[in-house]
Design a protein around this motif. Structure first.
Motif, PDB file in Angstrom:
ATOM      1  N   VAL A  24       0.869  -1.181   0.000  1.00 54.83           N
ATOM      2  CA  VAL A  24       0.000   0.000   0.000  1.00 54.83           C
ATOM      3  C   VAL A  24       0.901   1.225   0.000  1.00 54.83           C
ATOM      4  O   VAL A  24       1.748   1.367   0.876  1.00 54.83           O
ATOM      5  CB  VAL A  24      -0.908   0.016   1.260  1.00 54.83           C
ATOM      6  CG1 VAL A  24      -1.748   1.280   1.282  1.00 54.83           C
ATOM      7  CG2 VAL A  24      -1.775  -1.231   1.325  1.00 54.83           C
ATOM      8  N   ASP A  25       0.741   2.077  -0.987  1.00 53.35           N
ATOM      9  CA  ASP A  25       1.534   3.305  -1.063  1.00 53.35           C
ATOM     10  C   ASP A  25       0.689   4.493  -0.622  1.00 53.35           C
ATOM     11  O   ASP A  25      -0.520   4.528  -0.865  1.00 53.35           O
ATOM     12  CB  ASP A  25       2.015   3.550  -2.485  1.00 53.35           C
ATOM     13  CG  ASP A  25       2.993   2.506  -2.975  1.00 53.35           C
ATOM     14  OD1 ASP A  25       3.687   1.896  -2.124  1.00 53.35           O
ATOM     15  OD2 ASP A  25       3.065   2.289  -4.196  1.00 53.35           O
ATOM     16  N   PHE A  26       1.336   5.469   0.011  1.00 55.98           N
ATOM     17  CA  PHE A  26       0.655   6.710   0.356  1.00 55.98           C
ATOM     18  C   PHE A  26       1.624   7.858   0.177  1.00 55.98           C
ATOM     19  O   PHE A  26       2.828   7.700   0.321  1.00 55.98           O
ATOM     20  CB  PHE A  26       0.065   6.667   1.767  1.00 55.98           C
ATOM     21  CG  PHE A  26       1.067   6.449   2.864  1.00 55.98           C
ATOM     22  CD1 PHE A  26       1.591   7.528   3.577  1.00 55.98           C
ATOM     23  CD2 PHE A  26       1.483   5.176   3.207  1.00 55.98           C
ATOM     24  CE1 PHE A  26       2.512   7.334   4.594  1.00 55.98           C
ATOM     25  CE2 PHE A  26       2.394   4.969   4.224  1.00 55.98           C
ATOM     26  CZ  PHE A  26       2.908   6.050   4.924  1.00 55.98           C
ATOM     27  N   LYS A  27       1.075   9.009  -0.179  1.00 59.54           N
ATOM     28  CA  LYS A  27       1.903  10.177  -0.488  1.00 59.54           C
ATOM     29  C   LYS A  27       1.723  11.241   0.578  1.00 59.54           C
ATOM     30  O   LYS A  27       0.622  11.479   1.053  1.00 59.54           O
ATOM     31  CB  LYS A  27       1.536  10.742  -1.851  1.00 59.54           C
ATOM     32  CG  LYS A  27       1.862   9.790  -2.976  1.00 59.54           C
ATOM     33  CD  LYS A  27       1.528  10.364  -4.319  1.00 59.54           C
ATOM     34  CE  LYS A  27       1.847   9.316  -5.380  1.00 59.54           C
ATOM     35  NZ  LYS A  27       1.756   9.822  -6.711  1.00 59.54           N
ATOM     36  N   THR A  28       2.842  11.863   0.941  1.00 59.58           N
ATOM     37  CA  THR A  28       2.834  12.995   1.857  1.00 59.58           C
ATOM     38  C   THR A  28       3.707  14.082   1.237  1.00 59.58           C
ATOM     39  O   THR A  28       4.309  13.878   0.182  1.00 59.58           O
ATOM     40  CB  THR A  28       3.413  12.611   3.240  1.00 59.58           C
ATOM     41  OG1 THR A  28       4.828  12.421   3.118  1.00 59.58           O
ATOM     42  CG2 THR A  28       2.769  11.357   3.804  1.00 59.58           C
ATOM     43  N   GLU A  29       3.804  15.202   1.919  1.00 57.62           N
ATOM     44  CA  GLU A  29       4.687  16.263   1.431  1.00 57.62           C
ATOM     45  C   GLU A  29       6.145  15.808   1.430  1.00 57.62           C
ATOM     46  O   GLU A  29       6.963  16.338   0.684  1.00 57.62           O
ATOM     47  CB  GLU A  29       4.527  17.510   2.294  1.00 57.62           C
ATOM     48  CG  GLU A  29       3.204  18.198   2.118  1.00 57.62           C
ATOM     49  CD  GLU A  29       3.068  19.455   2.944  1.00 57.62           C
ATOM     50  OE1 GLU A  29       4.078  19.917   3.527  1.00 57.62           O
ATOM     51  OE2 GLU A  29       1.953  19.987   3.011  1.00 57.62           O
ATOM     52  N   GLU A  30       6.491  14.841   2.282  1.00 56.81           N
ATOM     53  CA  GLU A  30       7.868  14.348   2.373  1.00 56.81           C
ATOM     54  C   GLU A  30       8.200  13.315   1.310  1.00 56.81           C
ATOM     55  O   GLU A  30       9.348  12.944   1.138  1.00 56.81           O
ATOM     56  CB  GLU A  30       8.136  13.749   3.765  1.00 56.81           C
ATOM     57  CG  GLU A  30       8.197  14.758   4.875  1.00 56.81           C
ATOM     58  CD  GLU A  30       6.813  15.189   5.376  1.00 56.81           C
ATOM     59  OE1 GLU A  30       5.840  14.425   5.183  1.00 56.81           O
ATOM     60  OE2 GLU A  30       6.701  16.276   5.936  1.00 56.81           O
ATOM     61  N   GLY A  31       7.191  12.781   0.627  1.00 58.22           N
ATOM     62  CA  GLY A  31       7.437  11.779  -0.403  1.00 58.22           C
ATOM     63  C   GLY A  31       6.407  10.670  -0.378  1.00 58.22           C
ATOM     64  O   GLY A  31       5.392  10.750   0.302  1.00 58.22           O
ATOM     65  N   THR A  32       6.677   9.617  -1.127  1.00 62.07           N
ATOM     66  CA  THR A  32       5.800   8.448  -1.185  1.00 62.07           C
ATOM     67  C   THR A  32       6.363   7.363  -0.266  1.00 62.07           C
ATOM     68  O   THR A  32       7.561   7.070  -0.306  1.00 62.07           O
ATOM     69  CB  THR A  32       5.697   7.913  -2.624  1.00 62.07           C
ATOM     70  OG1 THR A  32       5.172   8.958  -3.460  1.00 62.07           O
ATOM     71  CG2 THR A  32       4.792   6.706  -2.709  1.00 62.07           C
ATOM     72  N   PHE A  33       5.496   6.774   0.542  1.00 64.39           N
ATOM     73  CA  PHE A  33       5.883   5.744   1.506  1.00 64.39           C
ATOM     74  C   PHE A  33       5.010   4.516   1.303  1.00 64.39           C
ATOM     75  O   PHE A  33       3.991   4.579   0.620  1.00 64.39           O
ATOM     76  CB  PHE A  33       5.743   6.266   2.932  1.00 64.39           C
ATOM     77  CG  PHE A  33       6.598   7.466   3.199  1.00 64.39           C
ATOM     78  CD1 PHE A  33       7.910   7.316   3.615  1.00 64.39           C
ATOM     79  CD2 PHE A  33       6.108   8.749   3.004  1.00 64.39           C
ATOM     80  CE1 PHE A  33       8.716   8.424   3.847  1.00 64.39           C
ATOM     81  CE2 PHE A  33       6.900   9.864   3.241  1.00 64.39           C
ATOM     82  CZ  PHE A  33       8.203   9.699   3.661  1.00 64.39           C
ATOM     83  N   SER A  34       5.413   3.413   1.912  1.00 66.78           N
ATOM     84  CA  SER A  34       4.682   2.158   1.756  1.00 66.78           C
ATOM     85  C   SER A  34       4.468   1.469   3.088  1.00 66.78           C
ATOM     86  O   SER A  34       5.289   1.583   3.996  1.00 66.78           O
ATOM     87  CB  SER A  34       5.450   1.202   0.842  1.00 66.78           C
ATOM     88  OG  SER A  34       5.639   1.768  -0.431  1.00 66.78           O
ATOM     89  N   ILE A  35       3.350   0.764   3.172  1.00 59.55           N
ATOM     90  CA  ILE A  35       3.107  -0.202   4.235  1.00 59.55           C
ATOM     91  C   ILE A  35       2.686  -1.484   3.539  1.00 59.55           C
ATOM     92  O   ILE A  35       2.438  -1.490   2.323  1.00 59.55           O
ATOM     93  CB  ILE A  35       2.022   0.264   5.245  1.00 59.55           C
ATOM     94  CG1 ILE A  35       0.674   0.410   4.548  1.00 59.55           C
ATOM     95  CG2 ILE A  35       2.433   1.537   5.948  1.00 59.55           C
ATOM     96  CD1 ILE A  35      -0.490   0.575   5.501  1.00 59.55           C
ATOM     97  N   TYR A  36       2.589  -2.559   4.276  1.00 61.93           N
ATOM     98  CA  TYR A  36       2.253  -3.847   3.687  1.00 61.93           C
ATOM     99  C   TYR A  36       1.182  -4.511   4.520  1.00 61.93           C
ATOM    100  O   TYR A  36       1.206  -4.463   5.745  1.00 61.93           O
ATOM    101  CB  TYR A  36       3.500  -4.740   3.605  1.00 61.93           C
ATOM    102  CG  TYR A  36       4.591  -4.059   2.821  1.00 61.93           C
ATOM    103  CD1 TYR A  36       4.636  -4.169   1.441  1.00 61.93           C
ATOM    104  CD2 TYR A  36       5.532  -3.258   3.448  1.00 61.93           C
ATOM    105  CE1 TYR A  36       5.607  -3.514   0.704  1.00 61.93           C
ATOM    106  CE2 TYR A  36       6.512  -2.595   2.728  1.00 61.93           C
ATOM    107  CZ  TYR A  36       6.543  -2.726   1.362  1.00 61.93           C
ATOM    108  OH  TYR A  36       7.492  -2.064   0.639  1.00 61.93           O
ATOM    109  N   LEU A  37       0.218  -5.147   3.846  1.00 64.67           N
ATOM    110  CA  LEU A  37      -0.890  -5.825   4.507  1.00 64.67           C
ATOM    111  C   LEU A  37      -0.956  -7.276   4.049  1.00 64.67           C
ATOM    112  O   LEU A  37      -0.794  -7.555   2.855  1.00 64.67           O
ATOM    113  CB  LEU A  37      -2.228  -5.170   4.127  1.00 64.67           C
ATOM    114  CG  LEU A  37      -2.407  -3.693   4.381  1.00 64.67           C
ATOM    115  CD1 LEU A  37      -3.729  -3.231   3.777  1.00 64.67           C
ATOM    116  CD2 LEU A  37      -2.364  -3.414   5.865  1.00 64.67           C
ATOM    117  N   TYR A  38      -1.245  -8.174   4.964  1.00 67.45           N
ATOM    118  CA  TYR A  38      -1.562  -9.547   4.599  1.00 67.45           C
ATOM    119  C   TYR A  38      -3.078  -9.635   4.451  1.00 67.45           C
ATOM    120  O   TYR A  38      -3.818  -9.122   5.293  1.00 67.45           O
ATOM    121  CB  TYR A  38      -1.099 -10.530   5.677  1.00 67.45           C
ATOM    122  CG  TYR A  38       0.391 -10.734   5.707  1.00 67.45           C
ATOM    123  CD1 TYR A  38       1.020 -11.527   4.748  1.00 67.45           C
ATOM    124  CD2 TYR A  38       1.173 -10.153   6.685  1.00 67.45           C
ATOM    125  CE1 TYR A  38       2.390 -11.719   4.766  1.00 67.45           C
ATOM    126  CE2 TYR A  38       2.547 -10.339   6.715  1.00 67.45           C
ATOM    127  CZ  TYR A  38       3.145 -11.136   5.755  1.00 67.45           C
ATOM    128  OH  TYR A  38       4.498 -11.324   5.772  1.00 67.45           O
TER     129      TYR A  38
END
Length: 70
Positions: A24-38
């Protein structure tokens, strides 16, 4: 404080069912980040993400250690 990698299996077994890992990607002012889900499938992952959006809170304190629970 030592740096430890967090290794995630591509698939987790839950009650005899395979739960693949979904990014799962999400965008903030600092950049694009990811988390992961099972999840069981992509639709299940979308439902989990919606539930996270509605109910998640940041825990008090910092992450101290990584332990296995299997």
């Amino acid at each position: 404080m030592s740096n430890k990698a967090i290794l995630l299996a591509r698939v987790a077994m839950v009650n005899g069912l395979q739960w693949p890992l979904y990014p799962v990607d999400f965008k903030t002012e600092e950049g694009t980040f990811s988390i992961y889900l099972y999840a069981i499938n992509r639709e299940h992952a979308a439902a989990i993400l919606l539930e996270l959006k509605e109910t998640s809170v940041l825990r008090d304190g910092d992450l101290v250690d990584i332990t296995r629970n299997d």
